[in-house]
Scaffold this active site. Sequence first.
Site, mmCIF file in Angstrom:
data_model
loop_
_atom_site.group_PDB
_atom_site.id
_atom_site.type_symbol
_atom_site.label_atom_id
_atom_site.label_comp_id
_atom_site.label_asym_id
_atom_site.label_seq_id
_atom_site.Cartn_x
_atom_site.Cartn_y
_atom_site.Cartn_z
ATOM 1 N N ALA A 66 0.845 -1.193 0.000
ATOM 2 C CA ALA A 66 0.000 0.000 0.000
ATOM 3 C C ALA A 66 0.879 1.241 0.000
ATOM 4 O O ALA A 66 2.076 1.177 0.268
ATOM 5 C CB ALA A 66 -0.916 -0.009 1.222
ATOM 6 N N GLY A 112 -0.628 -5.401 0.966
ATOM 7 C CA GLY A 112 -1.892 -5.356 0.242
ATOM 8 C C GLY A 112 -1.820 -6.031 -1.103
ATOM 9 O O GLY A 112 -2.827 -6.522 -1.619
ATOM 10 N N GLU A 115 -2.341 -9.640 -0.443
ATOM 11 C CA GLU A 115 -3.767 -9.813 -0.142
ATOM 12 C C GLU A 115 -4.621 -9.725 -1.400
ATOM 13 O O GLU A 115 -5.628 -10.429 -1.530
ATOM 14 C CB GLU A 115 -4.204 -8.762 0.876
ATOM 15 C CG GLU A 115 -3.579 -8.991 2.246
ATOM 16 C CD GLU A 115 -3.868 -7.863 3.221
ATOM 17 O OE1 GLU A 115 -4.609 -8.107 4.196
ATOM 18 O OE2 GLU A 115 -3.365 -6.745 3.013
ATOM 19 N N GLU A 135 3.551 -6.431 7.273
ATOM 20 C CA GLU A 135 2.939 -5.314 7.980
ATOM 21 C C GLU A 135 3.499 -5.112 9.389
ATOM 22 O O GLU A 135 3.492 -3.982 9.897
ATOM 23 C CB GLU A 135 1.415 -5.509 8.057
ATOM 24 C CG GLU A 135 0.680 -5.264 6.749
ATOM 25 C CD GLU A 135 0.616 -6.490 5.851
ATOM 26 O OE1 GLU A 135 -0.107 -6.445 4.844
ATOM 27 O OE2 GLU A 135 1.293 -7.501 6.168
#
Length: 259
Positions: A66, A112, A115, A135
């Site tokens: 991200a 992300g 994911e 993360e």
Amino acid sequence: MSYQTLQTLLDDNIYTIIINRPDKLNALNRTVIEELSAAVDEVYKSDKIKSAIITGAGEKAFVAGADISEFLQLDGTAGEALARKGQEMVFDKIENCPKPIIAAVNGFALGGGCELALACHFIIASSNAKFGQPEVNLGLIPGYGGTQRLTQLAGKNRAMQLMMTGEIISAEDAQQYGIVNKIVAPVELLNEVKKILNVINTKAPLAIAKVIACINNFDHTQQGYDFEMKKFGECFDTADAKEGAAAFLEKRKPVFSGR
């Protein structure tokens, strides 16, 4: 439809969605999330689209995470809202799409980006692909379904190790862990995914949709995702999350205090 951060191509009933921010390693930001949502809506709505591919522009990254700069001003409430919005607009929408959406992972799929790949119905990877949920290095946890989807694919023990260490793994390890279906040379990646989708596209569309729905419904509830969103949001009320984001942007190692 034209996009600022995406390139799209419809060919032989296969809709290819390319995240096109190679200078940022295709990192997710608000615009990418909004445009991915719109592109996936096209998959749902268009009779010309039987299946779709999600990939990243360039050879270095699928999506390398991200846009951390967007995290700096978030508190717990805003962090949870960010995760919930992304899940509803993109990740859940991909997972529950009645048409197959396959991730063609070229290069880094981190945070992300990992994911996003996990939300797709399955993953084909190039030999240079790398996967990870790092993360914890930012004082955060996955917020777009990673704690749930990675555990479903890799199992509890593997998921625990990967998310607690923030380790980045190779395509070969990802295949061994059950995350990746197949590995091919980078130049063969899109052709290989299209070859698989061309087979799927010959099958009964309603039957394919029901396969997706039934597999997603197997021991699968919203409770785990809601819990993850809440805990992701809580991270933004910690000093460690502020330090993690600042250290990332300043290109230094974070100093976490446990507060």
